[in-house]
Design a protein around this motif. Sequence first.
Motif, mmCIF file in Angstrom:
data_model
loop_
_atom_site.group_PDB
_atom_site.id
_atom_site.type_symbol
_atom_site.label_atom_id
_atom_site.label_comp_id
_atom_site.label_asym_id
_atom_site.label_seq_id
_atom_site.Cartn_x
_atom_site.Cartn_y
_atom_site.Cartn_z
ATOM 1 N N ARG A 140 2.252 7.013 -6.700
ATOM 2 C CA ARG A 140 1.237 7.975 -7.146
ATOM 3 C C ARG A 140 1.601 9.406 -6.767
ATOM 4 N NH1 ARG A 140 -4.520 6.175 -5.137
ATOM 5 N NH2 ARG A 140 -5.075 8.032 -6.334
ATOM 6 N N ASP B 39 -3.012 5.004 8.980
ATOM 7 C CA ASP B 39 -4.019 4.565 8.010
ATOM 8 C C ASP B 39 -4.929 5.704 7.567
ATOM 9 O OD1 ASP B 39 -3.489 1.831 7.569
ATOM 10 O OD2 ASP B 39 -4.373 1.301 9.496
ATOM 11 N N GLU C 278 -4.727 8.886 -0.517
ATOM 12 C CA GLU C 278 -5.172 8.119 -1.677
ATOM 13 C C GLU C 278 -6.299 8.838 -2.414
ATOM 14 O OE1 GLU C 278 -4.029 3.670 0.033
ATOM 15 O OE2 GLU C 278 -5.961 4.585 0.461
ATOM 16 N N ARG D 155 0.844 -1.213 0.000
ATOM 17 C CA ARG D 155 0.000 0.000 0.000
ATOM 18 C C ARG D 155 0.870 1.251 0.000
ATOM 19 N NH1 ARG D 155 -4.104 2.107 4.775
ATOM 20 N NH2 ARG D 155 -5.243 3.617 3.494
ATOM 21 N N HIS E 179 2.640 1.672 -3.392
ATOM 22 C CA HIS E 179 1.723 2.132 -4.443
ATOM 23 C C HIS E 179 1.414 3.612 -4.262
ATOM 24 C CE1 HIS E 179 -1.350 1.958 -7.500
ATOM 25 N NE2 HIS E 179 -2.282 2.346 -6.640
ATOM 26 N N LEU E 180 1.178 4.020 -3.016
ATOM 27 C CA LEU E 180 0.866 5.422 -2.746
ATOM 28 C C LEU E 180 2.069 6.309 -3.041
ATOM 29 C CD1 LEU E 180 -1.153 7.491 -1.718
ATOM 30 C CD2 LEU E 180 -0.464 6.927 0.627
ATOM 31 N N ALA F 223 -4.464 11.926 -4.161
ATOM 32 C CA ALA F 223 -3.359 11.680 -5.086
ATOM 33 C C ALA F 223 -3.820 11.730 -6.522
ATOM 34 C CB ALA F 223 -2.733 10.318 -4.775
ATOM 35 N N ALA G 18 -3.165 7.969 5.229
ATOM 36 C CA ALA G 18 -2.946 7.270 3.959
ATOM 37 C C ALA G 18 -4.224 7.222 3.131
ATOM 38 C CB ALA G 18 -2.439 5.853 4.221
ATOM 39 N N THR G 19 -5.348 6.963 3.779
ATOM 40 C CA THR G 19 -6.622 6.927 3.065
ATOM 41 C C THR G 19 -6.946 8.286 2.452
ATOM 42 O OG1 THR G 19 -7.465 5.166 4.510
ATOM 43 C CG2 THR G 19 -9.097 6.473 3.316
#
Length: 309
Positions: free
Chosen positions: A70, A298, A305, A63, A66-67, A308, A301-302
């Motif tokens: 981006r 988290d 996402e 995760r 991937h972030l 991004a 990060a959410t």
Amino acid sequence: MPQNDTNLMVEVSTDYYLDGKSKVDIARDRGISRFQVARLLALAREQGVVRIEITAPRADGERGAHLAARLGAREILVAPSGADPVATRENVAVELARAVREHIAEGMTVGVSWSRTVEAAVRHIGQLPHCDVVQLVGALPVEGSGNSLALISTFAQMPGVRTWPVWSPLLVADAATAAGLRRQPEIADALARADHLDVAVVAIGHWSERSSTVFPQISAEEQRAATAAGAIAECSGRLFDAAGRPVRTSLDERVVGVTLEQLAATPRVIAIGYGSAVAPGLLAAVGGGVADTLVVDDAAATALEALAP
């Protein structure tokens, strides 16, 4: 300690920590008192025979990777969000300590700003290789926590670590006072070393009363002026906008600490932040070159996402 006593200390520690025996059982089986068992266990920890590591659960590394791709960040580490801010801060601190141990090598010059999370992370770092640690900001005492001077003192106690403190408040009453402090030889030397950092560790705060330690320290007029100038986030007392560009206000002239330009010139800047509100600031910090490595929870990060590209 005599060899026989050392052997007994190892055996008692094995009984207690690995075999799960109680102190009462160990005392009975080995013919010693419970007090002696307790003393041997305490000595084992003091002398490094027993080392205890508390490890928070880690989120899926894919995760973060991937972030990071981006956002254009070098690395993003995602820690679990806790049941409350204190628990979340501790989880992020554990992950930050891992990042620090991984990226700091012998001979490096490391800049450290202050935040409650950075302060908590030091408890999990253990020892650092021989290096120089530079205090990046003056002291800003926060109720219930330490400050940057206390933090740099902790590093000073590590074998092989040289420290460069900034003997000043982070925020002073006026620009002239701040300029005078920055000219003091010891402070000037420490801040000049921020031009030659290998790694910096900083915190990103959302520009609001709840998320920034600086915001509550200034007047309502200054708060409004900074917001009107485009400030959305703060790092080490320096404000920046949604594109990661510095926001210049009267506050900027009163800060004794590292500049955003110095951070942007540092090869690796590890920035921490948690909670969804800080996500725009984290995104701006990466986009503006203020930070390239993030340690988040988290919730942050959410939110990242969702923001991004």
